[in-house]
Design a protein around this motif. Sequence first.
Motif, short mmCIF file in Angstrom:
data_model
loop_
_atom_site.label_atom_id
_atom_site.label_comp_id
_atom_site.label_asym_id
_atom_site.label_seq_id
_atom_site.Cartn_x
_atom_site.Cartn_y
_atom_site.Cartn_z
N THR A 61 0.83 -1.20 0.00
CA THR A 61 0.00 0.00 0.00
C THR A 61 0.86 1.26 0.00
N GLU A 64 2.60 1.90 -3.34
CA GLU A 64 1.74 2.48 -4.39
C GLU A 64 1.39 3.93 -4.10
N SER A 65 1.11 4.25 -2.84
CA SER A 65 0.58 5.58 -2.51
C SER A 65 1.65 6.66 -2.42
N ARG A 68 3.07 7.75 -5.80
CA ARG A 68 1.98 8.39 -6.54
C ARG A 68 1.80 9.84 -6.08
N GLY A 123 2.31 3.31 -9.19
CA GLY A 123 1.92 4.53 -8.49
C GLY A 123 2.59 5.76 -9.08
N ILE A 363 -5.69 12.56 -2.23
CA ILE A 363 -4.76 11.55 -1.75
C ILE A 363 -4.05 12.01 -0.48
#
Length: 412
Positions: A61, A64-65, A68, A123, A363
């Motif tokens: 997680t 990816e975040s 990004r 990401g 985000i």
Amino acid sequence: MSEAPVKAPPEVPVRAATMWGRVGLLLTGQGVSLLGDQVFFIAAVWAAAQLAGTAAVTWVTLAESVPRALAMIFGGVICDAFGPRAVLLRTTSVRIVVLAVAVAIALSTQSVLLLVVVAALEGAMLGLGSPSFGTLMPRMVPRDKLSTANSVRTMVARFAPILGSPFGAWLVATGHLSVALMVVCGGCVVSLLCLTPATKSIVAPRTVSSVPLWKRSGDGIKLLRADRRLRLLFLSGLFLDFAFAWPMNPGLPEVVIERGWNVSAVGLLIACWAAGALVSAGLGAVLGERVPISVRLVGSGIGIGFLLIGMILAPSLLVMAVLAVALGICSGQNGPAAVTLYQQAAPMDRLGVAMSMVSLSGIGCAPIAYAVSGTIASLTTPTVAWICSALLAFGGPVAAAQALRIPPTERA
């Protein structure tokens, strides 16, 4: 005697058909790509959990975040410098190569390291491309059709989690991680094939700035500081993003557990919200500008605040589900209206950095909202934390109402 000139057939309907044809092609590619993205996220999380437990899920997680969010800082600047078409064609092509290599590796071996690397690269590419995609609609449709186009785009986005989540979970549960990655790669290929002709008429910027890209990473903040109308619209979305983040993500399972309901109640409530948002976005696409902007933006924002509070105070799951549908209806009106007004207020030559701030809002505020609301929940109860989050939603319509009072030409 001269002949009377023969009138040529009207070109507007042809141009309109061509325009909507390109929009339809673009959104078809986006829909398939979003479906693949959802499949990838669910597949990566489930596979990580099976391989190494919850710690691996956290690593995937974060992989990816974090890239990004960081890539979005430069994604808007790169979009304004080279044009959205160039950015999207390249980022999508890189994703295809990365996923194709991942498929080949996953056929022989599966590991958390593979998932982390692919998630990080995915990401980063999504972060670079998101602001560019957000600038396409203002470049493809006239201002009076922008609301309709954004409503259709919202409908497409709502289908992805409904179809992609169970499909991705099923693929990994049956031991086919490589197939899941293949599906994502195929989605990117379809997206590229649709994106190329759909954006053919979008030209790259003619002026080139001499300022290095890394020095322009703060252009989005500078733009918001200089433009009060744009700043208020950004704050409106930020308030609503913050209000939604905890209740509709970690807060919802906590409330369900607190009330002794079955875990299926979480899926039911999210499905009700998504269904309401989908129907509402469809109505927005049909009605277009016939619904006043004050109703779509301010009225729906007020409705979101009251409905969030109503959900947590609901005496039964059935009442909570009905309110979730109503919440989705308000969300389906507010989201496209907010994006449309924001796109119209942003200068076209800095639309990329403007949209990067919107993407970062959604985000970036989530971890803060999770931490703040989670702390409140641990010190009090999940119900109190939910109400505190819901109260922030009213800041959205207040900021939006102030923004609507400022003429579009008044920037300072």
